[in-house]
Design a protein around this motif. Structure first.
Motif, PDB file in Angstrom:
ATOM      1  N   ILE A 236       0.802  -1.206   0.000  1.00  9.72           N
ATOM      2  CA  ILE A 236       0.000   0.000   0.000  1.00  9.72           C
ATOM      3  C   ILE A 236       0.845   1.269   0.000  1.00  9.72           C
ATOM      4  CG2 ILE A 236      -0.243   0.063   2.516  1.00  9.72           C
ATOM      5  CD1 ILE A 236      -2.913   0.949  -0.146  1.00  9.72           C
ATOM      6  N   VAL A 237       1.990   1.261   0.723  1.00  9.23           N
ATOM      7  CA  VAL A 237       2.822   2.463   0.756  1.00  9.23           C
ATOM      8  C   VAL A 237       3.331   2.793  -0.639  1.00  9.23           C
ATOM      9  CG1 VAL A 237       4.970   3.448   1.639  1.00  9.23           C
ATOM     10  CG2 VAL A 237       3.482   2.173   3.176  1.00  9.23           C
ATOM     11  N   ALA A 238       3.791   1.776  -1.360  1.00 18.25           N
ATOM     12  CA  ALA A 238       4.279   2.010  -2.718  1.00 18.25           C
ATOM     13  C   ALA A 238       3.147   2.472  -3.642  1.00 18.25           C
ATOM     14  CB  ALA A 238       4.925   0.735  -3.268  1.00 18.25           C
ATOM     15  N   GLN A 239       1.952   1.912  -3.470  1.00 11.64           N
ATOM     16  CA  GLN A 239       0.822   2.319  -4.298  1.00 11.64           C
ATOM     17  C   GLN A 239       0.449   3.775  -4.047  1.00 11.64           C
ATOM     18  OE1 GLN A 239      -2.513  -0.498  -4.168  1.00 11.64           O
ATOM     19  NE2 GLN A 239      -1.057  -2.060  -3.480  1.00 11.64           N
ATOM     20  N   VAL A 240       0.414   4.161  -2.780  1.00 12.91           N
ATOM     21  CA  VAL A 240       0.093   5.548  -2.441  1.00 12.91           C
ATOM     22  C   VAL A 240       1.177   6.490  -2.961  1.00 12.91           C
ATOM     23  CG1 VAL A 240      -0.225   7.177  -0.523  1.00 12.91           C
ATOM     24  CG2 VAL A 240      -1.324   4.932  -0.466  1.00 12.91           C
ATOM     25  N   HIS A 241       2.443   6.091  -2.775  1.00 13.38           N
ATOM     26  CA  HIS A 241       3.554   6.897  -3.265  1.00 13.38           C
ATOM     27  C   HIS A 241       3.416   7.144  -4.766  1.00 13.38           C
ATOM     28  CE1 HIS A 241       7.685   7.821  -4.523  1.00 13.38           C
ATOM     29  NE2 HIS A 241       7.917   8.206  -3.270  1.00 13.38           N
ATOM     30  N   ALA A 242       3.128   6.089  -5.522  1.00 12.66           N
ATOM     31  CA  ALA A 242       2.998   6.224  -6.979  1.00 12.66           C
ATOM     32  C   ALA A 242       1.812   7.115  -7.346  1.00 12.66           C
ATOM     33  CB  ALA A 242       2.841   4.844  -7.618  1.00 12.66           C
ATOM     34  N   ALA A 243       0.701   6.959  -6.630  1.00 14.82           N
ATOM     35  CA  ALA A 243      -0.475   7.788  -6.914  1.00 14.82           C
ATOM     36  C   ALA A 243      -0.196   9.259  -6.630  1.00 14.82           C
ATOM     37  CB  ALA A 243      -1.661   7.298  -6.093  1.00 14.82           C
ATOM     38  N   ILE A 244       0.547   9.520  -5.579  1.00 11.68           N
ATOM     39  CA  ILE A 244       0.900  10.898  -5.238  1.00 11.68           C
ATOM     40  C   ILE A 244       1.779  11.514  -6.327  1.00 11.68           C
ATOM     41  CG2 ILE A 244       2.294  12.296  -3.653  1.00 11.68           C
ATOM     42  CD1 ILE A 244       1.216  10.506  -1.381  1.00 11.68           C
ATOM     43  N   VAL A 245       2.780  10.778  -6.759  1.00  8.19           N
ATOM     44  CA  VAL A 245       3.699  11.288  -7.789  1.00  8.19           C
ATOM     45  C   VAL A 245       2.945  11.589  -9.079  1.00  8.19           C
ATOM     46  CG1 VAL A 245       5.664  10.666  -9.245  1.00  8.19           C
ATOM     47  CG2 VAL A 245       5.733  10.189  -6.794  1.00  8.19           C
ATOM     48  N   ARG A 246       1.979  10.730  -9.410  1.00  9.60           N
ATOM     49  CA  ARG A 246       1.210  10.960 -10.643  1.00  9.60           C
ATOM     50  C   ARG A 246       0.371  12.237 -10.569  1.00  9.60           C
ATOM     51  NH1 ARG A 246       0.321   5.269 -10.330  1.00  9.60           N
ATOM     52  NH2 ARG A 246      -1.704   5.634  -9.342  1.00  9.60           N
ATOM     53  N   ALA A 261      -8.482   7.083  -6.284  1.00  8.22           N
ATOM     54  CA  ALA A 261      -7.648   6.558  -7.364  1.00  8.22           C
ATOM     55  C   ALA A 261      -7.283   5.096  -7.130  1.00  8.22           C
ATOM     56  CB  ALA A 261      -6.375   7.398  -7.504  1.00  8.22           C
ATOM     57  N   LEU A 262      -7.240   4.687  -5.874  1.00  7.12           N
ATOM     58  CA  LEU A 262      -6.902   3.301  -5.527  1.00  7.12           C
ATOM     59  C   LEU A 262      -8.153   2.467  -5.270  1.00  7.12           C
ATOM     60  CD1 LEU A 262      -3.853   3.924  -3.152  1.00  7.12           C
ATOM     61  CD2 LEU A 262      -3.820   3.327  -5.582  1.00  7.12           C
ATOM     62  N   ASP A 263      -9.317   3.067  -5.521  1.00  7.13           N
ATOM     63  CA  ASP A 263     -10.598   2.383  -5.346  1.00  7.13           C
ATOM     64  C   ASP A 263     -10.795   1.946  -3.893  1.00  7.13           C
ATOM     65  OD1 ASP A 263     -13.050   1.538  -6.291  1.00  7.13           O
ATOM     66  OD2 ASP A 263     -12.343  -0.463  -6.843  1.00  7.13           O
ATOM     67  N   LEU A 264     -10.450   2.845  -2.975  1.00 10.06           N
ATOM     68  CA  LEU A 264     -10.607   2.599  -1.548  1.00 10.06           C
ATOM     69  C   LEU A 264     -11.340   3.776  -0.924  1.00 10.06           C
ATOM     70  CD1 LEU A 264      -6.957   1.480  -0.692  1.00 10.06           C
ATOM     71  CD2 LEU A 264      -8.934  -0.043  -0.908  1.00 10.06           C
ATOM     72  N   SER A 265     -11.948   3.540   0.222  1.00  6.49           N
ATOM     73  CA  SER A 265     -12.490   4.659   0.984  1.00  6.49           C
ATOM     74  C   SER A 265     -11.347   5.316   1.750  1.00  6.49           C
ATOM     75  CB  SER A 265     -13.549   4.167   1.973  1.00  6.49           C
ATOM     76  OG  SER A 265     -12.945   3.432   3.019  1.00  6.49           O
TER      77      SER A 265
END
Length: 342
Positions: A236-246, A261-265
């Motif tokens: 999850i940390v890597a996914q959030v990091h990537a979403a932030i950079v985008r 963006a990650l389809d989460l609440s």
């Protein structure tokens, strides 16, 4: 570098704190000098951001008035400094196996850089590739001092390289005798890489105190930790990091937007980050800090440009945040980086 935020373990941080304390520098003074909160080191965190560790090295040298602070940090390493991989080294049969295991398990102690061992005929060459090439010389010098200190302890005898070289510039006004005392020789400077060359026959040198019977069990444990770390890095940390950079340069970055963006609440995202030992703000800061260092190395980008690319409304907000992250304002950091960080 791993996708999860680069860090050092508490055990790896301990020699730095001990070296500062020996000069009368308290953890709170050290933290403040590095631009961290006064309570950042008390209680000692399980892990510390790698960038903060580097800032602590520089603050320690400055506050202790010790030009060889990095060397003295390395002198204080012990088996526990390297966490589980230090225990693996204690069970290795010889120097060669210990260096091989260092290459594999070094990441269990820190994300500051990686080791590489290469045979060159009658010589063997050890290279340490820093993940922070613009860090001050104290980082590489602490690593090499630690390796020699621990290596001599493992071998039960003094070990010294035939040649030693650092990529940073020769420091001005420091006593070369201290390099001889701690590292066994005076290094060359301004080299292409941080390297040590030694007689290849030393690779077969038995380690007299090795508990080789424990090696399979310790290696199994270290491999499990590596797998867990790899899973965390792709989690999850890597996914959030990537979403932030985008999103940074195109829209305001908010928890709710990243969650969508990650389809989460938002609540689920917060819980998943907490389970991974992180907060949204920590991941956001880590992403911004990493990008900021890259942007600041590009002389064509103004500080206003960089602030915009990182999603700050004002340059002053970026300046304040960067000072919190690094202990320097971005202009001063850029000057040091473009000068080679020396």
């Amino acid at each position: 570098m791993p996708a999860s935020p680069p860090r050092v373990t508490a055990a790896y941080l301990q020699p730095l704190l001990e070296t500062a304390a020996a000069h009368g520098v308290s953890p709170s003074a050290l933290a403040t000098g590095a631009g961290l909160a006064p309570t950042a080191l008390d209680p000692l965190p399980d892990a510390l951001a790698a960038g903060d560790y580097i800032a602590l090295l520089d603050a320690g040298s400055r506050l202790a008035h010790d030009p060889h602070f990095g060397l003295h940090v390395g002198e204080r390493v012990r088996p526990g400094t390297y966490s589980v991989y230090g225990l693996v080294l204690l069970a290795c049969r010889d120097i060669g196996q210990a260096l091989e295991q260092t290459q594999r398990y070094e990441q269990l102690a820190h994300d500051l850089g990686r080791s590489r061992l290469e045979p060159e005929g009658a010589l063997a060459r050890y290279t340490w590739v820093s993940h922070y090439p613009l860090a001050s010389r104290h980082l590489a010098e602490s690593v090499f001092a630690g390796i020699r200190t621990f290596g001599c302890w493992l071998a039960g005898r003094p070990l010294a390289p035939q040649a030693l070289a650092f990529a940073h510039a020769r420091p001005k006004g420091v006593d070369p005798a201290e390099y001889v005392r701690v590292l066994g020789t005076v290094p060359d400077f301004d080299a292409p890489a941080h390297t040590a060359a030694f007689d290849a026959s030393l690779l077969a040198l038995p380690l007299p105190a090795a508990d080789t019977g424990m090696y399979p069990l310790l290696q199994q444990h270290a491999e499990r930790l590596l797998r867990e770390r790899a899973q965390a890095s792709s989690g999850i940390v890597a996914q959030v990091h990537a979403a932030i950079v985008r999103s940074l340069a195109t829209e305001p970055v908010r928890l709710a937007g990243v969650a969508a963006a990650l389809d989460l609440s938002p609540r689920t995202l917060q819980r998943k980050l907490a389970d991974a030992g992180a907060t949204f703000q920590q991941v956001l800061d880590a992403a911004r800090y990493a990008l900021a260092m890259d942007y600041l190395r590009q002389d064509a980008l103004s500080l206003v440009d960089i602030a915009f690319l990182l999603g700050f409304q004002e340059q002053s907000a970026f300046t304040h945040a960067f000072r919190e992250w690094s202990g320097l304002n971005p202009g001063a950091w850029r000057e040091r980086a473009l000068a080679g960080g020396r």
